[in-house]
Design a protein around this motif. Sequence first.
Motif, PDB file in Angstrom:
ATOM      1  N   SER A  39      -8.603 -14.121  35.377  1.00 52.07           N
ATOM      2  CA  SER A  39      -7.783 -15.327  35.385  1.00 52.07           C
ATOM      3  C   SER A  39      -6.319 -14.949  35.553  1.00 52.07           C
ATOM      4  CB  SER A  39      -7.970 -16.117  34.083  1.00 52.07           C
ATOM      5  OG  SER A  39      -7.500 -15.369  32.975  1.00 52.07           O
ATOM      6  N   VAL A  40      -5.481 -15.951  35.792  1.00 52.75           N
ATOM      7  CA  VAL A  40      -4.039 -15.702  35.934  1.00 52.75           C
ATOM      8  C   VAL A  40      -3.449 -15.309  34.590  1.00 52.75           C
ATOM      9  CG1 VAL A  40      -1.838 -16.717  36.587  1.00 52.75           C
ATOM     10  CG2 VAL A  40      -3.908 -17.306  37.867  1.00 52.75           C
ATOM     11  N   LYS A 191      -1.751 -12.226  48.841  1.00 48.43           N
ATOM     12  CA  LYS A 191      -3.208 -12.367  48.825  1.00 48.43           C
ATOM     13  C   LYS A 191      -3.911 -11.215  49.546  1.00 48.43           C
ATOM     14  CE  LYS A 191      -3.287 -16.851  49.976  1.00 48.43           C
ATOM     15  NZ  LYS A 191      -3.857 -18.194  50.264  1.00 48.43           N
ATOM     16  N   ASN A 201     -10.947 -14.868  44.154  1.00 48.48           N
ATOM     17  CA  ASN A 201     -10.641 -15.703  45.322  1.00 48.48           C
ATOM     18  C   ASN A 201     -11.537 -16.943  45.374  1.00 48.48           C
ATOM     19  OD1 ASN A 201      -8.474 -14.295  46.714  1.00 48.48           O
ATOM     20  ND2 ASN A 201      -9.939 -12.640  47.027  1.00 48.48           N
ATOM     21  N   GLY A 204     -10.006 -19.555  43.263  1.00 53.71           N
ATOM     22  CA  GLY A 204      -8.645 -19.922  43.603  1.00 53.71           C
ATOM     23  C   GLY A 204      -7.572 -19.342  42.707  1.00 53.71           C
ATOM     24  N   VAL A 205      -7.862 -18.235  42.028  1.00 54.25           N
ATOM     25  CA  VAL A 205      -6.890 -17.654  41.104  1.00 54.25           C
ATOM     26  C   VAL A 205      -5.601 -17.280  41.826  1.00 54.25           C
ATOM     27  CG1 VAL A 205      -6.393 -15.630  39.681  1.00 54.25           C
ATOM     28  CG2 VAL A 205      -8.538 -16.860  39.370  1.00 54.25           C
ATOM     29  N   ASP A 207      -4.401 -18.242  44.805  1.00 56.90           N
ATOM     30  CA  ASP A 207      -3.660 -19.383  45.353  1.00 56.90           C
ATOM     31  C   ASP A 207      -2.746 -19.976  44.292  1.00 56.90           C
ATOM     32  OD1 ASP A 207      -4.711 -19.376  47.969  1.00 56.90           O
ATOM     33  OD2 ASP A 207      -6.526 -20.388  47.293  1.00 56.90           O
ATOM     34  N   ARG A 208      -3.283 -20.156  43.081  1.00 58.79           N
ATOM     35  CA  ARG A 208      -2.483 -20.721  41.992  1.00 58.79           C
ATOM     36  C   ARG A 208      -1.392 -19.765  41.554  1.00 58.79           C
ATOM     37  NH1 ARG A 208      -7.652 -21.832  40.135  1.00 58.79           N
ATOM     38  NH2 ARG A 208      -7.417 -20.466  38.308  1.00 58.79           N
ATOM     39  N   ALA A 209      -1.722 -18.466  41.504  1.00 59.68           N
ATOM     40  CA  ALA A 209      -0.724 -17.486  41.072  1.00 59.68           C
ATOM     41  C   ALA A 209       0.439 -17.417  42.055  1.00 59.68           C
ATOM     42  CB  ALA A 209      -1.379 -16.110  40.933  1.00 59.68           C
ATOM     43  N   LYS A 211       1.510 -19.737  44.167  1.00 55.34           N
ATOM     44  CA  LYS A 211       2.304 -20.963  44.062  1.00 55.34           C
ATOM     45  C   LYS A 211       3.228 -20.909  42.853  1.00 55.34           C
ATOM     46  CE  LYS A 211       1.816 -26.014  43.922  1.00 55.34           C
ATOM     47  NZ  LYS A 211       0.848 -27.148  43.924  1.00 55.34           N
ATOM     48  N   TYR A 212       2.714 -20.395  41.745  1.00 58.50           N
ATOM     49  CA  TYR A 212       3.507 -20.279  40.523  1.00 58.50           C
ATOM     50  C   TYR A 212       4.659 -19.295  40.721  1.00 58.50           C
ATOM     51  CZ  TYR A 212       4.536 -19.369  35.578  1.00 58.50           C
ATOM     52  OH  TYR A 212       5.153 -19.228  34.362  1.00 58.50           O
TER      53      TYR A 212
END
Length: 347
Positions: A39-40, A191, A201, A204-205, A207-209, A211-212
């Motif tokens: 997880s992030v 990525k 992947n 979507g871990v 992608d969210r990381a 963006k953050y």
Amino acid sequence: MNTPAFKHETFRDDYSFSNSAEAIRRFPFPFPEDDYMYSVNIEQHEPGAPGSVLEHLIDIDEHYLAECEDRRLTLEQDPDRCIITPHMIDAQWDMVELVMESLAADYPQWFSLSKNGDDWHWINTPMGIDQQFRFGDASTLPMPPFEFITRQVQGDWIIMDQRDDDLFADMGMVTSQADWSIAFDAGMSFKEWHGPVPQANEIGVFDRALKYLLHLQYGSPVRRLNWTMTVNPRLDTSPENYPFWGPDNVSVTPENVGDKVYLRVELQALFRLPRSNAIAFSVRGYLISLNELVTYPRWGKRLHRILKGLHPDLSEYKGLDHYRQTVIDWLAPMDDGADLGLGTQPE
């Protein structure tokens, strides 16, 4: 924080590395629950409890001199472990400022920084460095600014340039990585760099990381913990040196598992840099043998449960398959099945 005595030890050949009782107590055990999923798990990198690895932005502990010496040896054998691209000059000076100001503020017994405009004076007492230089003028240092300062701090540092709504690994000092290569990953996007991680992947871990992190603010660093395991306390488990450490993975037996197998935890912190707008990604590794870890039975019980339930893809990705079952069997007698609740406190 108690002032540690710097230890004389090695992370290769005779593997004389060990943790004092205090180093075991402050070890960043990464499992607050009985199961694990990638997880992030990002939180603000704020000062933690006195004496903990989170007390300061950059942690210095009893292994400081030994780790810096191991870095020197690795760079002597392979200078390409330090990658600096020409357009990252502002980020180099950002790193000089970040590390020097942090260490001088948090460890004044060992580090000193004085400034007279752009004329700076840096003293690193443990390493015997007394350097006067002009901030912004690389010719006044004995080597590139980024290399100069990251030779004096524990852990690896990757500097990610932000452009085109992405992050690119354009600079790095990486001598203690867990089976990845800065020479291979240099220039990759966020990525692309994390592409080999299984499961993450799909949910979507990253992608969210990403963006953050694109919105990470200066002065508000963040952190997370990551983990793997390793055989023998070797810092440099790079692909380039696989012939030296790879065979160790099949050397674990029920008799030697407590001495040879180490939990390897990375405290990963991310800092927005002020001039370059790049992000500094620090990967500070901590090692603890199973024999040291089970001096706190709660940790031994929880690790047993984590490894039993670990997804096969993650076990393979982390390189545990050769000895994971041996570790599970060794830890099993310590696990009485009692509810451990949440948290990572050793007591």
